[in-house]
Design an enzyme around this catalytic site. Structure first.
Site, PDB file in Angstrom:
ATOM      1  CG  LEU A   3      -7.350  10.394   7.742  1.00  0.00           C
ATOM      2  CD1 LEU A   3      -8.625  11.566   6.266  1.00  0.00           C
ATOM      3  CD2 LEU A   3      -8.542  10.027   9.296  1.00  0.00           C
TER       4      LEU A   3
ATOM      5  CG  HIS B  15      -0.041  14.700   2.039  1.00  0.00           C
ATOM      6  ND1 HIS B  15      -0.899  15.487   0.955  1.00  0.00           N
ATOM      7  CD2 HIS B  15      -0.151  13.824   2.612  1.00  0.00           C
ATOM      8  CE1 HIS B  15      -1.747  14.574   1.576  1.00  0.00           C
ATOM      9  NE2 HIS B  15      -1.198  13.626   1.706  1.00  0.00           N
TER      10      HIS B  15
ATOM     11  CG  HIS C 105      -1.528   1.214   1.624  1.00  0.00           C
ATOM     12  ND1 HIS C 105      -3.371   1.032   1.591  1.00  0.00           N
ATOM     13  CD2 HIS C 105      -1.512   2.272   1.426  1.00  0.00           C
ATOM     14  CE1 HIS C 105      -3.702   2.071   1.680  1.00  0.00           C
ATOM     15  NE2 HIS C 105      -3.190   3.253   1.191  1.00  0.00           N
TER      16      HIS C 105
ATOM     17  CB  ALA D 153      -4.849  12.033   6.550  1.00  0.00           C
TER      18      ALA D 153
ATOM     19  CG  ASP E 295      -1.729   5.068   3.872  1.00  0.00           C
ATOM     20  OD1 ASP E 295      -1.443   4.989   2.987  1.00  0.00           O
ATOM     21  OD2 ASP E 295      -2.328   5.068   5.447  1.00  0.00           O
TER      22      ASP E 295
ATOM     23  CG  ASN F  18      -4.912   8.716  -2.913  1.00  0.00           C
ATOM     24  OD1 ASN F  18      -3.576   8.238  -3.516  1.00  0.00           O
ATOM     25  ND2 ASN F  18      -5.525   9.030  -1.767  1.00  0.00           N
TER      26      ASN F  18
ATOM     27  CE  LYS G 199      -7.926   2.575  -0.656  1.00  0.00           C
ATOM     28  NZ  LYS G 199      -6.701   2.905   0.154  1.00  0.00           N
TER      29      LYS G 199
ATOM     30  CG  HIS H 127      -4.814   1.933   6.059  1.00  0.00           C
ATOM     31  ND1 HIS H 127      -6.045   1.633   6.415  1.00  0.00           N
ATOM     32  CD2 HIS H 127      -4.590   2.957   4.825  1.00  0.00           C
ATOM     33  CE1 HIS H 127      -6.820   2.716   5.317  1.00  0.00           C
ATOM     34  NE2 HIS H 127      -6.143   2.981   4.671  1.00  0.00           N
TER      35      HIS H 127
ATOM     36  CG  HIS I  23      -0.840   7.146  -0.944  1.00  0.00           C
ATOM     37  ND1 HIS I  23      -2.158   7.612  -1.897  1.00  0.00           N
ATOM     38  CD2 HIS I  23      -1.102   6.112   0.218  1.00  0.00           C
ATOM     39  CE1 HIS I  23      -2.833   6.481  -0.588  1.00  0.00           C
ATOM     40  NE2 HIS I  23      -2.125   6.354   0.460  1.00  0.00           N
ATOM     41  CG  LEU I  24       4.816   5.692  -5.515  1.00  0.00           C
ATOM     42  CD1 LEU I  24       5.403   4.966  -7.275  1.00  0.00           C
ATOM     43  CD2 LEU I  24       6.176   6.115  -5.151  1.00  0.00           C
ATOM     44  NE  ARG I  25       0.777  11.704  -2.253  1.00  0.00           N
ATOM     45  CZ  ARG I  25      -0.458  11.412  -1.218  1.00  0.00           C
ATOM     46  NH1 ARG I  25      -1.523  11.359  -1.833  1.00  0.00           N
ATOM     47  NH2 ARG I  25      -0.390  11.601  -0.075  1.00  0.00           N
TER      48      ARG I  25
ATOM     49  CG  HIS J  70      -9.941   4.094   3.425  1.00  0.00           C
ATOM     50  ND1 HIS J  70      -8.561   4.842   3.768  1.00  0.00           N
ATOM     51  CD2 HIS J  70     -10.715   5.177   4.783  1.00  0.00           C
ATOM     52  CE1 HIS J  70      -8.564   5.847   4.819  1.00  0.00           C
ATOM     53  NE2 HIS J  70     -10.018   5.854   5.429  1.00  0.00           N
TER      54      HIS J  70
HETATM   55  O1  DOR Z   1      -3.123   8.907   5.519  1.00  0.00           O
HETATM   56  C1  DOR Z   1      -3.399   9.083   4.646  1.00  0.00           C
HETATM   57  N1  DOR Z   1      -3.127   9.510   4.065  1.00  0.00           N
HETATM   58  N2  DOR Z   1      -4.026   8.001   4.738  1.00  0.00           N
HETATM   59  C2  DOR Z   1      -5.283   7.660   3.515  1.00  0.00           C
HETATM   60  O2  DOR Z   1      -6.123   6.952   3.423  1.00  0.00           O
HETATM   61  C3  DOR Z   1      -4.487   8.522   2.404  1.00  0.00           C
HETATM   62  C4  DOR Z   1      -3.295   8.692   2.131  1.00  0.00           C
HETATM   63  C5  DOR Z   1      -2.971  10.082   1.031  1.00  0.00           C
HETATM   64  O3  DOR Z   1      -2.916   9.693  -0.333  1.00  0.00           O
HETATM   65  O4  DOR Z   1      -2.266  10.794   1.316  1.00  0.00           O
HETATM   66 ZN    ZN Z   2      -3.072   4.999   1.649  1.00  0.00          ZN
END
Ligand code: DOR
Ligand code: ZN
Length: 345
Positions: free
Chosen positions: A219, A251, A13, A263, A247, A41, A99, A174, A15-17, A136
């Protein structure tokens, strides 16, 4: 023990953006991990197989020269997702999972699912073709306290869904509560859970004691200490239904350190050091490999990575940066609040 060699880990899990952020963070994952399940996302989200193919191409281009890393793509489930497109994505080998974000649950989830009935045709097809659903697991009902959202999701959404579609393979991502751990342990089949690095280390005090600490906000939000202890027990138990999904969610600092902070916790760079510390502390270093490198591939029907990595315990703490600089801006690195002596050789 001062050295341990394990199969190369995977991150189930991540997030690479995209764009400059992707370029800034991907090396922290590809340095240690063989594969990762990539979260969809983005803005706009990765909804169709064509979106996922284009995103995968951008990721592959950003992998630093010399690193061998395989992104495993997911689709963002909406109420309009086409079952045929999902099936096509799986058949072509591109899509590893779909997802489910309940609408409003987290970052860029407003396009997610409000009414589970509308997603049923796609979920039925996934059950039929053996494509896992990553969830999620939080309700977004305003009346439900944020610390109860996972437990209420299990009772009101997940359990009814699994009864309706027992053949659907579900990854509860998570997991943050004892309730989640117990629910996964009680399942006979088709349910597993990923656990993040940070939820093994922090409880909700990290966010709220001594001032608001936005870099510990994520989150699902970290819960009470007894939940953290339950997660530690599950992760270090060797139980094949629990595996690593960091996860890691970068940011830029201005979007974390403000009146309405995002988050997400960035752990890609020091996850393996944190995990070795945690597993050693719990007398379970011999089960780190199961959690980080074996249980995940087994669940997703893949072989473990052929390569290995070696972790070495150094006398001096390893100096991780407090922040990394990306083309999108600075990103603060997860601080476990204890010195890290384990280093990836
Ligand atoms: O903390 C989190 N950040 N939880 C998530 O479910 C999404 C993620 C994000 O994409 O920033
Ligand atoms: Zn996530």
């Amino acid at each position: 023990m001062t050295e341990i060699t394990i199969r190369r880990p995977d991150d189930w899990h991540l997030h690479l953006r995209d764009g400059a952020m992707l370029e800034g963070v991907i090396g922290d994952t590809s340095r240690h991990f063989g594969r990762a399940i990539i979260m969809p996302n983005l803005v706009p989200p990765v909804v169709t197989t064509a979106d996922a193919r284009a995103y995968r191409d951008r990721i592959v281009k950003a992998i630093p020269a010399g690193d061998r890393f395989e992104p495993l793509m997911t689709l963002y489930l909406t109420e309009h997702t086409s079952a045929d497109d999902v099936e096509e994505g799986k058949k072509s080998g591109l899509i590893t999972a779909v997802k489910l974000y309940p609408a409003g649950a987290t970052t860029n989830s407003h396009g997610g699912v409000r009414d589970m009935d509308k997603a049923m045709p796609v979920l039925e097809r996934m059950a039929k073709i053996g494509l896992p659903l990553c969830v999620h697991g939080e309700v977004t009902t305003p009346e439900v306290d944020i610390f109860d959202r996972e437990a209420v999701f299990i009772e009101t959404v997940l359990d009814p869904l699994r009864k309706r579609l027992p053949e659907l393979k579900v990854t509860m991502e998570h997991v943050t509560t004892q309730d989640g751990v117990d629910y996964i342990r009680a399942a006979e089949k088709n349910l597993a859970g990923s656990i993040t690095t940070h939820h093994l280390i922090i409880n909700r005090n990290a966010i709220l004691v001594g001032g608001i600490k936005p870099h510990y906000y994520c989150l699902p939000v970290a819960k009470r200490e007894h939940h953290r202890v339950a997660l530690r027990k599950a992760a270090t138990s060797g139980d094949a239904r629990f595996f690593l999904g960091t996860d890691s969610a970068p940011h830029i600092d201005p979007l974390k350190e403000c009146g309405c902070g995002c988050a997400g916790i960035y752990t890609s760079i020091n996850t393996m050091s944190c995990l070795a510390h945690v597993f050693e502390e719990d007398g379970a270093l011999d089960r780190l490999e199961a959690f980080a490198s074996l249980n995940g591939p087994a669940w997703y029907g893949l072989s473990p990575n052929a390569e290995t990595i070696t972790l070495i315990k150094r006398d001096e703490p390893v100096a991780f940066p407090k922040k990394i600089e990306t083309g999108a801006g600075p990103v603060t690195v997860f601080d476990p609040m204890f010195p890290l002596h384990w280093d990836v050789a």
